[in-house]
Write a protein that holds these residues in place. Structure first.
Motif, PDB file in Angstrom:
ATOM      1  N   VAL A  90       0.876  -1.170   0.000  1.00  0.00           N
ATOM      2  CA  VAL A  90       0.000   0.000   0.000  1.00  0.00           C
ATOM      3  C   VAL A  90       0.912   1.218   0.000  1.00  0.00           C
ATOM      4  O   VAL A  90       1.876   1.279   0.762  1.00  0.00           O
ATOM      5  N   ILE A  91       0.600   2.165  -0.866  1.00  0.00           N
ATOM      6  CA  ILE A  91       1.403   3.384  -0.938  1.00  0.00           C
ATOM      7  C   ILE A  91       0.496   4.583  -0.698  1.00  0.00           C
ATOM      8  O   ILE A  91      -0.662   4.587  -1.111  1.00  0.00           O
ATOM      9  N   GLY A  92       1.015   5.576   0.004  1.00  0.00           N
ATOM     10  CA  GLY A  92       0.290   6.814   0.255  1.00  0.00           C
ATOM     11  C   GLY A  92       0.953   7.939  -0.515  1.00  0.00           C
ATOM     12  O   GLY A  92       2.163   8.117  -0.430  1.00  0.00           O
ATOM     13  N   SER A  93       0.164   8.693  -1.256  1.00  0.00           N
ATOM     14  CA  SER A  93       0.705   9.764  -2.089  1.00  0.00           C
ATOM     15  C   SER A  93      -0.017  11.070  -1.818  1.00  0.00           C
ATOM     16  O   SER A  93      -1.205  11.087  -1.509  1.00  0.00           O
ATOM     17  N   ASP A  94       0.747  12.183  -2.026  1.00  0.00           N
ATOM     18  CA  ASP A  94       0.169  13.508  -1.767  1.00  0.00           C
ATOM     19  C   ASP A  94       0.822  14.592  -2.616  1.00  0.00           C
ATOM     20  O   ASP A  94       1.360  15.543  -2.055  1.00  0.00           O
ATOM     21  N   PRO A  95       0.880  14.635  -3.891  1.00  0.00           N
ATOM     22  CA  PRO A  95       0.675  13.565  -4.853  1.00  0.00           C
ATOM     23  C   PRO A  95       1.898  12.656  -4.993  1.00  0.00           C
ATOM     24  O   PRO A  95       1.795  11.549  -5.491  1.00  0.00           O
ATOM     25  N   ALA A  96       3.076  13.106  -4.553  1.00  0.00           N
ATOM     26  CA  ALA A  96       4.267  12.246  -4.597  1.00  0.00           C
ATOM     27  C   ALA A  96       4.192  11.248  -3.447  1.00  0.00           C
ATOM     28  O   ALA A  96       3.513  11.499  -2.441  1.00  0.00           O
ATOM     29  N   PRO A  97       4.875  10.111  -3.559  1.00  0.00           N
ATOM     30  CA  PRO A  97       4.852   9.123  -2.465  1.00  0.00           C
ATOM     31  C   PRO A  97       5.295   9.739  -1.139  1.00  0.00           C
ATOM     32  O   PRO A  97       6.307  10.425  -1.061  1.00  0.00           O
ATOM     33  N   ALA A  98       4.492   9.506  -0.111  1.00  0.00           N
ATOM     34  CA  ALA A  98       4.779  10.019   1.224  1.00  0.00           C
ATOM     35  C   ALA A  98       4.997   8.892   2.224  1.00  0.00           C
ATOM     36  O   ALA A  98       5.530   9.116   3.301  1.00  0.00           O
ATOM     37  N   GLY A  99       4.578   7.678   1.861  1.00  0.00           N
ATOM     38  CA  GLY A  99       4.757   6.539   2.746  1.00  0.00           C
ATOM     39  C   GLY A  99       4.308   5.262   2.064  1.00  0.00           C
ATOM     40  O   GLY A  99       3.577   5.304   1.075  1.00  0.00           O
ATOM     41  N   CYS A 100       4.763   4.143   2.588  1.00  0.00           N
ATOM     42  CA  CYS A 100       4.293   2.860   2.086  1.00  0.00           C
ATOM     43  C   CYS A 100       4.462   1.789   3.156  1.00  0.00           C
ATOM     44  O   CYS A 100       5.208   1.960   4.123  1.00  0.00           O
ATOM     45  N   CYS A 101       3.729   0.718   2.973  1.00  0.00           N
ATOM     46  CA  CYS A 101       3.749  -0.414   3.882  1.00  0.00           C
ATOM     47  C   CYS A 101       3.589  -1.662   3.017  1.00  0.00           C
ATOM     48  O   CYS A 101       2.769  -1.674   2.102  1.00  0.00           O
ATOM     49  N   TYR A 102       4.377  -2.702   3.308  1.00  0.00           N
ATOM     50  CA  TYR A 102       4.271  -3.919   2.503  1.00  0.00           C
ATOM     51  C   TYR A 102       4.641  -5.143   3.330  1.00  0.00           C
ATOM     52  O   TYR A 102       5.279  -5.044   4.377  1.00  0.00           O
ATOM     53  N   GLY A 103       4.198  -6.276   2.836  1.00  0.00           N
ATOM     54  CA  GLY A 103       4.490  -7.530   3.514  1.00  0.00           C
ATOM     55  C   GLY A 103       3.947  -8.703   2.725  1.00  0.00           C
ATOM     56  O   GLY A 103       3.490  -8.551   1.591  1.00  0.00           O
ATOM     57  N   TYR A 104       3.956  -9.881   3.360  1.00  0.00           N
ATOM     58  CA  TYR A 104       3.543 -11.113   2.696  1.00  0.00           C
ATOM     59  C   TYR A 104       3.328 -12.198   3.748  1.00  0.00           C
ATOM     60  O   TYR A 104       3.828 -12.107   4.874  1.00  0.00           O
ATOM     61  N   PRO A 105       2.594 -13.247   3.368  1.00  0.00           N
ATOM     62  CA  PRO A 105       2.415 -14.361   4.301  1.00  0.00           C
ATOM     63  C   PRO A 105       3.744 -15.080   4.536  1.00  0.00           C
ATOM     64  O   PRO A 105       4.579 -15.173   3.641  1.00  0.00           O
ATOM     65  N   ALA A 106       3.912 -15.582   5.760  1.00  0.00           N
ATOM     66  CA  ALA A 106       5.115 -16.359   6.079  1.00  0.00           C
ATOM     67  C   ALA A 106       5.090 -17.661   5.292  1.00  0.00           C
ATOM     68  O   ALA A 106       4.027 -18.215   5.013  1.00  0.00           O
ATOM     69  N   ASP A 107       6.257 -18.140   4.973  1.00  0.00           N
ATOM     70  CA  ASP A 107       6.411 -19.397   4.253  1.00  0.00           C
ATOM     71  C   ASP A 107       6.114 -20.558   5.207  1.00  0.00           C
ATOM     72  O   ASP A 107       6.724 -20.677   6.261  1.00  0.00           O
ATOM     73  N   ARG A 108       5.193 -21.416   4.838  1.00  0.00           N
ATOM     74  CA  ARG A 108       4.824 -22.562   5.685  1.00  0.00           C
ATOM     75  C   ARG A 108       6.002 -23.491   5.952  1.00  0.00           C
ATOM     76  O   ARG A 108       6.064 -24.135   6.979  1.00  0.00           O
ATOM     77  N   GLU A 109       6.925 -23.588   5.006  1.00  0.00           N
ATOM     78  CA  GLU A 109       8.060 -24.490   5.171  1.00  0.00           C
ATOM     79  C   GLU A 109       9.146 -23.905   6.061  1.00  0.00           C
ATOM     80  O   GLU A 109      10.133 -24.547   6.339  1.00  0.00           O
TER      81      GLU A 109
END
Length: 186
Positions: free
Chosen positions: A58-77
Motif C-alpha cells: 500500500v502506498i500513500g501519495s500527496d501527490p508524490a509518495p509520502a509513505g508505504c507499507c508492505y508484507g507477505y504471508p510467512a512461508d509454511r516451510e
C-alpha cells in the motif's frame, strides 16, 4: 493523502520511487542508525520481498509518495527472510504462537513501513498499516523494528501490537537486536 494498493508488477515498476522514499524516510535518527543503504534496500526489495508469494503493498501519495507499507504471508516451510531469521530459531519456523500461525499459513509478515518525516504523527502510518492488513486472511501479524526506535515502538503499541518474547533480543555483534512485535488479526 491518497492510499492505493499496488500489484507486484506495479511495485516492481515503482521500485526507484520506493527506494527514494526509503532513503528519505530513513535520513533522521533513530532510524538512520539501522538504515540500509539505498542500494541494499533496493536489492532486497526487488530481489526478495516483491518475489514472495502473496506480496501486498500500500502506498500513500500527496501527490508524490509520502509513505508505504508492505508484507507477505510467512512461508509454511519455514524459509524465514532476513530480519525474521535473526532469532534463536535460525531459518526454521519459531516455536509457540508465531510458529503455529506460520505452520497453518496464518502468519503475515510486515516487511516494511516507511513514512516521510513531514507526514509522521499525522495518521499516515496508521492508515497504511490498516489498509495493508485489511484483506489479510492471517490470524497473526509479525513485524520487526529497530531496537532503539522509540517512535516506532510507541506507534505499534498504540495499534494494539505487543512485543513478542520469542523474537530476537539483547545485544548482538552489531549492537542491539531488532525487536519482534505481534498482533492478532480479526
Amino acid at each position: 493523502m491518497f492510499l492505493r494498493r499496488l500489484t507486484r508488477w506495479q511495485a516492481e515498476t515503482q521500485r526507484e520511487s520506493v527506494a527514494g522514499l526509503y532513503a528519505a524516510a530513513h535520513r533522521d535518527p533513530p532510524a538512520a542508525a539501522h538504515a540500509l543503504q539505498r542500494e541494499d534496500f533496493l536489492r532486497r526489495f526487488t530481489g526478495h520481498d516483491i518475489q514472495r508469494p502473496g506480496f501486498e503493498m500500500v502506498i500513500g501519495s500527496d501527490p508524490a509518495p509520502a509513505g508505504c507499507c508492505y508484507g507477505y504471508p510467512a512461508d509454511r516451510e519455514g524459509e524465514w527472510p532476513g530480519t525474521y531469521a535473526a532469532g534463536p530459531w535460525g531459518d526454521r519456523v519459531p516455536p509457540g504462537e508465531v510458529g503455529e500461525a506460520a505452520a497453518a499459513g496464518r502468519l503475515f509478515l510486515v516487511a516494511g513501513l516507511m513514512v516521510l518525516p513531514a507526514y509522521r504523527r499525522t495518521g499516515v502510518a496508521t492508515r497504511l498499516m490498516q489498509t495493508l492488513l485489511l484483506r489479510s486472511t492471517a490470524t497473526l501479524a509479525l513485524a520487526v523494528i529497530a531496537a532503539d526506535n522509540a517512535p516506532a515502538r510507541a506507534a505499534f503499541r498504540s495499534w494494539g501490537w505487543r512485543p513478542w518474547d520469542g523474537g530476537p533480543s539483547g545485544d548482538g555483534p552489531a549492537g542491539p537486536q531488532p525487536e519482534a512485535w505481534i498482533r492478532p488479526l480479526p
